[in-house]
Design a protein around this motif. Structure first.
Motif, mmCIF file in Angstrom:
data_model
loop_
_atom_site.group_PDB
_atom_site.id
_atom_site.type_symbol
_atom_site.label_atom_id
_atom_site.label_comp_id
_atom_site.label_asym_id
_atom_site.label_seq_id
_atom_site.Cartn_x
_atom_site.Cartn_y
_atom_site.Cartn_z
ATOM 1 N N HIS A 118 32.515 45.388 62.565
ATOM 2 C CA HIS A 118 32.354 45.256 61.111
ATOM 3 C C HIS A 118 33.215 46.277 60.364
ATOM 4 C CE1 HIS A 118 30.487 44.493 57.226
ATOM 5 N NE2 HIS A 118 30.460 45.808 57.069
ATOM 6 N N ALA A 119 33.155 47.523 60.795
ATOM 7 C CA ALA A 119 33.897 48.585 60.098
ATOM 8 C C ALA A 119 35.403 48.432 60.270
ATOM 9 C CB ALA A 119 33.455 49.949 60.620
ATOM 10 N N GLY A 120 35.824 47.749 61.321
ATOM 11 C CA GLY A 120 37.250 47.583 61.579
ATOM 12 C C GLY A 120 37.787 46.263 61.069
ATOM 13 N N PRO A 121 37.935 45.269 61.938
ATOM 14 C CA PRO A 121 38.577 44.004 61.546
ATOM 15 C C PRO A 121 37.850 43.226 60.451
ATOM 16 C CG PRO A 121 37.633 43.859 63.759
ATOM 17 C CD PRO A 121 37.607 45.294 63.381
ATOM 18 N N VAL A 122 36.522 43.212 60.462
ATOM 19 C CA VAL A 122 35.798 42.415 59.463
ATOM 20 C C VAL A 122 36.031 42.958 58.054
ATOM 21 C CG1 VAL A 122 33.506 41.738 58.622
ATOM 22 C CG2 VAL A 122 34.050 41.574 61.062
ATOM 23 N N GLU A 123 35.863 44.269 57.859
ATOM 24 C CA GLU A 123 36.085 44.856 56.535
ATOM 25 C C GLU A 123 37.542 44.701 56.094
ATOM 26 O OE1 GLU A 123 34.353 45.940 54.183
ATOM 27 O OE2 GLU A 123 32.385 46.493 54.948
ATOM 28 N N PHE A 124 38.467 44.837 57.050
ATOM 29 C CA PHE A 124 39.891 44.699 56.729
ATOM 30 C C PHE A 124 40.195 43.282 56.240
ATOM 31 C CE2 PHE A 124 44.215 43.517 58.018
ATOM 32 C CZ PHE A 124 44.956 44.488 57.345
ATOM 33 N N VAL A 125 39.727 42.285 56.975
ATOM 34 C CA VAL A 125 39.971 40.891 56.586
ATOM 35 C C VAL A 125 39.249 40.568 55.281
ATOM 36 C CG1 VAL A 125 39.625 38.476 57.243
ATOM 37 C CG2 VAL A 125 40.370 40.146 58.955
ATOM 38 N N TYR A 126 38.019 41.093 55.133
ATOM 39 C CA TYR A 126 37.273 40.812 53.904
ATOM 40 C C TYR A 126 37.983 41.372 52.675
ATOM 41 C CZ TYR A 126 33.708 40.901 50.316
ATOM 42 O OH TYR A 126 33.045 40.737 49.142
ATOM 43 N N TYR A 127 38.579 42.543 52.814
ATOM 44 C CA TYR A 127 39.305 43.135 51.691
ATOM 45 C C TYR A 127 40.407 42.195 51.212
ATOM 46 C CZ TYR A 127 42.610 46.050 49.141
ATOM 47 O OH TYR A 127 43.471 46.545 48.180
ATOM 48 N N TRP A 128 41.220 41.694 52.134
ATOM 49 C CA TRP A 128 42.326 40.819 51.759
ATOM 50 C C TRP A 128 41.839 39.439 51.338
ATOM 51 C CZ3 TRP A 128 46.704 42.758 50.410
ATOM 52 C CH2 TRP A 128 47.083 43.999 50.921
ATOM 53 N N LEU A 129 40.735 38.987 51.927
ATOM 54 C CA LEU A 129 40.149 37.721 51.490
ATOM 55 C C LEU A 129 39.672 37.824 50.055
ATOM 56 C CD1 LEU A 129 38.920 34.890 51.926
ATOM 57 C CD2 LEU A 129 36.899 36.017 52.887
ATOM 58 N N HIS A 130 39.017 38.930 49.742
ATOM 59 C CA HIS A 130 38.510 39.127 48.381
ATOM 60 C C HIS A 130 39.661 39.193 47.380
ATOM 61 C CE1 HIS A 130 35.329 41.330 45.714
ATOM 62 N NE2 HIS A 130 35.641 40.127 45.261
ATOM 63 N N ARG A 131 40.738 39.854 47.752
ATOM 64 C CA ARG A 131 41.909 39.892 46.875
ATOM 65 C C ARG A 131 42.495 38.495 46.678
ATOM 66 N NH1 ARG A 131 45.881 44.986 46.964
ATOM 67 N NH2 ARG A 131 46.780 43.548 45.460
ATOM 68 N N ALA A 132 42.524 37.720 47.763
ATOM 69 C CA ALA A 132 43.040 36.350 47.661
ATOM 70 C C ALA A 132 42.168 35.499 46.744
ATOM 71 C CB ALA A 132 43.108 35.726 49.054
ATOM 72 N N LEU A 133 40.859 35.723 46.791
ATOM 73 C CA LEU A 133 39.944 34.955 45.940
ATOM 74 C C LEU A 133 40.119 35.288 44.462
ATOM 75 C CD1 LEU A 133 36.711 35.103 48.119
ATOM 76 C CD2 LEU A 133 37.989 33.043 47.518
ATOM 77 N N HIS A 134 40.775 36.408 44.172
ATOM 78 C CA HIS A 134 41.055 36.764 42.789
ATOM 79 C C HIS A 134 42.429 36.276 42.338
ATOM 80 C CE1 HIS A 134 37.695 39.364 41.367
ATOM 81 N NE2 HIS A 134 37.416 39.350 42.660
ATOM 82 N N HIS A 135 43.149 35.618 43.242
ATOM 83 C CA HIS A 135 44.383 34.947 42.843
ATOM 84 C C HIS A 135 44.006 33.759 41.962
ATOM 85 C CE1 HIS A 135 47.801 32.151 43.268
ATOM 86 N NE2 HIS A 135 48.530 33.256 43.360
ATOM 87 N N HIS A 136 44.798 33.481 40.948
ATOM 88 C CA HIS A 136 44.387 32.525 39.917
ATOM 89 C C HIS A 136 44.026 31.152 40.495
ATOM 90 C CE1 HIS A 136 48.245 30.282 39.928
ATOM 91 N NE2 HIS A 136 48.799 31.456 40.151
ATOM 92 N N TYR A 137 44.700 30.714 41.573
ATOM 93 C CA TYR A 137 44.418 29.387 42.134
ATOM 94 C C TYR A 137 43.009 29.344 42.726
ATOM 95 C CZ TYR A 137 44.807 25.127 44.903
ATOM 96 O OH TYR A 137 44.585 23.875 45.437
ATOM 97 N N LEU A 138 42.688 30.289 43.632
ATOM 98 C CA LEU A 138 41.370 30.316 44.252
ATOM 99 C C LEU A 138 40.299 30.792 43.278
ATOM 100 C CD1 LEU A 138 42.218 31.753 47.791
ATOM 101 C CD2 LEU A 138 41.697 29.388 47.191
ATOM 102 N N TYR A 139 40.674 31.680 42.381
ATOM 103 C CA TYR A 139 39.697 32.202 41.423
ATOM 104 C C TYR A 139 39.171 31.088 40.525
ATOM 105 C CZ TYR A 139 37.519 35.201 37.936
ATOM 106 O OH TYR A 139 36.614 35.801 37.100
ATOM 107 N N SER A 140 40.063 30.276 40.000
ATOM 108 C CA SER A 140 39.641 29.219 39.075
ATOM 109 C C SER A 140 38.834 28.134 39.777
ATOM 110 C CB SER A 140 40.860 28.591 38.394
ATOM 111 O OG SER A 140 41.706 27.966 39.350
ATOM 112 N N ARG A 141 39.083 27.928 41.073
ATOM 113 C CA ARG A 141 38.405 26.857 41.804
ATOM 114 C C ARG A 141 37.125 27.310 42.494
ATOM 115 N NH1 ARG A 141 43.446 25.769 41.083
ATOM 116 N NH2 ARG A 141 44.230 23.613 40.977
ATOM 117 N N TYR A 142 37.028 28.611 42.802
ATOM 118 C CA TYR A 142 35.873 29.074 43.556
ATOM 119 C C TYR A 142 35.250 30.356 42.999
ATOM 120 C CZ TYR A 142 37.586 25.644 46.910
ATOM 121 O OH TYR A 142 38.005 24.475 47.493
ATOM 122 N N HIS A 143 35.988 31.457 43.056
ATOM 123 C CA HIS A 143 35.384 32.770 42.834
ATOM 124 C C HIS A 143 34.967 33.016 41.386
ATOM 125 C CE1 HIS A 143 34.232 36.492 44.639
ATOM 126 N NE2 HIS A 143 34.957 37.231 43.824
#
Length: 246
Positions: free
Chosen positions: A134-159
């Motif tokens: 969790h502290a390693g790969p999961v948190e790392f991937v979640y950080y970039w996933l969360h940033r991606a969800l704030h991209h206008h395409y994913l943000y407007s459709r989901y986040h």
């Protein structure tokens, strides 16, 4: 709803309303029947404990929500100084959908994954592996996933659906479209799957990990700050390693 709802926005059982718990009924009945009729040595305690665990998750969420609303009402350490609007209450009424889904995954996992049934109650190696993953790969991937969800395409459709809750309360943390929850389940389920497959999983490591995620989610969205500011003055890096409501 998100501003521009995307694919798999709605939960599959949306039209069932409050009857959605009926989806779990056959699985719960089978679990209870098996536990009651099998010999003690053959009983699957892990499967039997799924229902009490799901109920504990619901109680956990409600306790945090009651505490948060009380703190919001008396305006002590409030972060967002506004009242919760009625449309937010309505939008967040399906907060327990993810618990229903969690139940389906736990019951199915016990049948499908080799070694997922009849787990030990406690194994320290599985807990350590879960923490490291969790502290390693999961948190790392979640950080970039969360940033991606704030991209206008994913943000407007989901986040954007999540961020519609201006005055957050603990259950706001799990208000996401179905597709977004699917991705979260795959990501945060990785440590659980890994420990099951390598034979180190236990009831404590799996249920404890999910409870920890709930705790972080609810605490981070509770809309009141319970950590004294002097803590950050004494040890500034604390704000980078601990998820605070602020």
């Amino acid at each position: 709803m998100a501003s521009n709802p995307g694919l798999l926005t709605d939960w599959p059982w949306k039209k069932l309303g409050g009857f959605k718990y009926g989806i779990l009924a056959p699985l719960v009945a089978h679990s209870l029947y098996s536990f009651a009729t099998q010999e003690k040595a053959e009983r699957d305690v892990t499967n039997f404990l799924v229902l009490p665990f799901l109920l504990s998750r619901m109680i956990h969420a409600q306790l945090w929500t009651l505490l948060s609303r009380r703190k919001t009402a008396i305006a002590r350490n409030r972060i967002t100084d506004k009242e919760i609007q009625f449309d937010q209450f309505v939008r967040e009424m399906n907060w327990d959908d993810q618990i229903v889904m969690n139940g389906l995954v736990l019951y199915a996992g016990g049948w499908i994954l080799p070694g997922a049934s009849k787990l030990s109650i406690y194994r320290s190696d599985g807990i350590i592996i879960t923490i490291l993953l969790h502290a390693g790969p999961v948190e790392f991937v979640y950080y970039w996933l969360h940033r991606a969800l704030h991209h206008h395409y994913l943000y407007s459709r989901y986040h954007s659906h999540h961020h519609s809750s201006i005055v957050t309360q603990p259950i706001s943390s799990v208000i996401h479209p179905f597709a977004e929850h699917l991705v979260y389940f795959l990501l945060f389920g990785a440590p659980v799957t890994a420990t099951v497959l390598n034979g180190t999983a236990s009831v404590v490591s799996i249920f404890g990990y999910i409870t920890f995620i709930d705790l972080m989610n609810y605490m981070g969205h509770c809309n009141f700050e319970f950590i004294p500011p002097r803590i950050f003055s004494i040890f500034p890096p604390f704000k980078y390693i601990f998820y605070t409501p602020s």
